[in-house]
Scaffold this motif. Structure first.
Motif, mmCIF file in Angstrom:
data_model
loop_
_atom_site.group_PDB
_atom_site.id
_atom_site.type_symbol
_atom_site.label_atom_id
_atom_site.label_comp_id
_atom_site.label_asym_id
_atom_site.label_seq_id
_atom_site.Cartn_x
_atom_site.Cartn_y
_atom_site.Cartn_z
ATOM 1 N N TYR A 22 1.016 -0.958 -0.403
ATOM 2 C CA TYR A 22 0.177 -0.651 0.216
ATOM 3 C C TYR A 22 0.812 1.420 0.029
ATOM 4 O O TYR A 22 2.129 1.413 0.881
ATOM 5 C CB TYR A 22 -0.731 0.038 0.782
ATOM 6 C CG TYR A 22 -1.381 1.275 1.342
ATOM 7 C CD1 TYR A 22 -2.743 1.244 0.061
ATOM 8 C CD2 TYR A 22 -1.419 2.159 1.899
ATOM 9 C CE1 TYR A 22 -3.428 2.292 0.095
ATOM 10 C CE2 TYR A 22 -2.569 3.379 2.515
ATOM 11 C CZ TYR A 22 -3.536 3.412 1.594
ATOM 12 O OH TYR A 22 -4.071 4.417 1.019
ATOM 13 N N ALA A 23 0.618 2.004 -1.698
ATOM 14 C CA ALA A 23 1.624 3.346 -1.393
ATOM 15 C C ALA A 23 1.378 4.195 -0.388
ATOM 16 O O ALA A 23 -0.369 4.777 -0.702
ATOM 17 C CB ALA A 23 1.813 3.880 -2.456
ATOM 18 N N VAL A 24 1.968 5.193 0.005
ATOM 19 C CA VAL A 24 0.928 6.187 0.998
ATOM 20 C C VAL A 24 2.091 7.485 0.814
ATOM 21 O O VAL A 24 1.258 8.791 0.969
ATOM 22 C CB VAL A 24 1.310 5.928 3.300
ATOM 23 C CG1 VAL A 24 0.676 5.241 3.332
ATOM 24 C CG2 VAL A 24 2.791 5.635 3.065
ATOM 25 N N SER A 25 2.520 7.591 -0.441
ATOM 26 C CA SER A 25 3.569 8.493 -1.074
ATOM 27 C C SER A 25 4.001 8.422 -1.704
ATOM 28 O O SER A 25 4.408 6.778 -2.027
ATOM 29 C CB SER A 25 3.996 9.645 0.012
ATOM 30 O OG SER A 25 5.520 8.952 0.038
ATOM 31 N N LYS A 26 5.071 8.840 -2.828
ATOM 32 C CA LYS A 26 5.458 8.486 -4.494
ATOM 33 C C LYS A 26 6.548 7.931 -3.193
ATOM 34 O O LYS A 26 6.928 6.476 -4.438
ATOM 35 C CB LYS A 26 5.821 9.803 -4.555
ATOM 36 C CG LYS A 26 6.431 9.312 -6.317
ATOM 37 C CD LYS A 26 6.870 10.735 -6.671
ATOM 38 C CE LYS A 26 7.235 10.581 -8.529
ATOM 39 N NZ LYS A 26 8.231 11.629 -8.748
ATOM 40 N N ARG A 27 7.012 7.996 -2.598
ATOM 41 C CA ARG A 27 8.568 7.086 -1.532
ATOM 42 C C ARG A 27 7.782 5.905 -0.981
ATOM 43 O O ARG A 27 9.269 5.253 -0.776
ATOM 44 C CB ARG A 27 9.516 8.395 -1.767
ATOM 45 C CG ARG A 27 9.854 9.409 -3.282
ATOM 46 C CD ARG A 27 11.084 10.243 -2.038
ATOM 47 N NE ARG A 27 11.129 10.405 -1.367
ATOM 48 C CZ ARG A 27 11.704 10.964 -1.058
ATOM 49 N NH1 ARG A 27 12.905 11.491 -1.789
ATOM 50 N NH2 ARG A 27 11.960 11.252 0.407
ATOM 51 N N THR A 28 7.095 6.615 -0.428
ATOM 52 C CA THR A 28 6.454 5.735 0.987
ATOM 53 C C THR A 28 5.820 4.276 0.933
ATOM 54 O O THR A 28 4.914 4.938 0.222
ATOM 55 C CB THR A 28 6.628 5.903 2.451
ATOM 56 O OG1 THR A 28 7.422 7.555 2.313
ATOM 57 C CG2 THR A 28 6.603 5.441 3.271
ATOM 58 N N ASP A 29 5.842 3.751 1.366
ATOM 59 C CA ASP A 29 4.962 2.015 1.379
ATOM 60 C C ASP A 29 5.033 1.251 1.998
ATOM 61 O O ASP A 29 6.026 1.024 3.433
ATOM 62 C CB ASP A 29 4.756 1.518 0.293
ATOM 63 C CG ASP A 29 5.870 1.164 -0.056
ATOM 64 O OD1 ASP A 29 7.008 1.026 -0.037
ATOM 65 O OD2 ASP A 29 6.034 -0.666 -0.877
ATOM 66 N N HIS A 83 10.811 3.365 2.898
ATOM 67 C CA HIS A 83 10.761 4.873 2.179
ATOM 68 C C HIS A 83 12.267 4.693 1.362
ATOM 69 O O HIS A 83 13.387 4.064 2.024
ATOM 70 C CB HIS A 83 10.814 5.578 3.030
ATOM 71 C CG HIS A 83 11.289 7.344 3.161
ATOM 72 N ND1 HIS A 83 10.630 7.393 2.457
ATOM 73 C CD2 HIS A 83 12.330 7.579 2.954
ATOM 74 C CE1 HIS A 83 10.625 8.431 2.167
ATOM 75 N NE2 HIS A 83 12.230 9.173 2.292
#
Length: 85
Positions: A22-29, A83
């Motif tokens: 699950y991606a929470v931002s462009k660089r963090t999941d 990240h």
């Protein structure tokens, strides 16, 4: 996944694996991986010096995690955050 050996050491390993990301931002999941394995039959035991021993009851060992169970079933769950820099 099903793995079956033949010969005098004829163990069968049935494994079910599931993963999610699950991606929470462009660089963090966040990620989650779970697996269950059940072993049956006989496997060749390894002696302390690394040589082959006698036959014993098959024990579960999921993939490359390296944690061999003392029983015929094993569950492993990995949950983490990643990240990218």
């Amino acid at each position: 996944m099903r793995t079956r050996g033949t010969g005098d050491a004829c163990a069968t390993y049935n494994q079910f694996s599931l993963g999610a990301d699950y991606a929470v931002s462009k660089r963090t999941d966040f990620y989650l991986v779970a697996a269950y394995q059940h072993a049956s039959g006989d496997q060749r035991d390894t002696n302390a010096d690394g040589t082959n021993g006698g036959l014993g009851e098959a024990t579960a060992s999921i993939g490359s995690y390296g944690n061999q169970s003392n029983t015929n079933s094993q569950v492993i769950v990995a949950l983490g955050i990643r990240h990218r820099f």
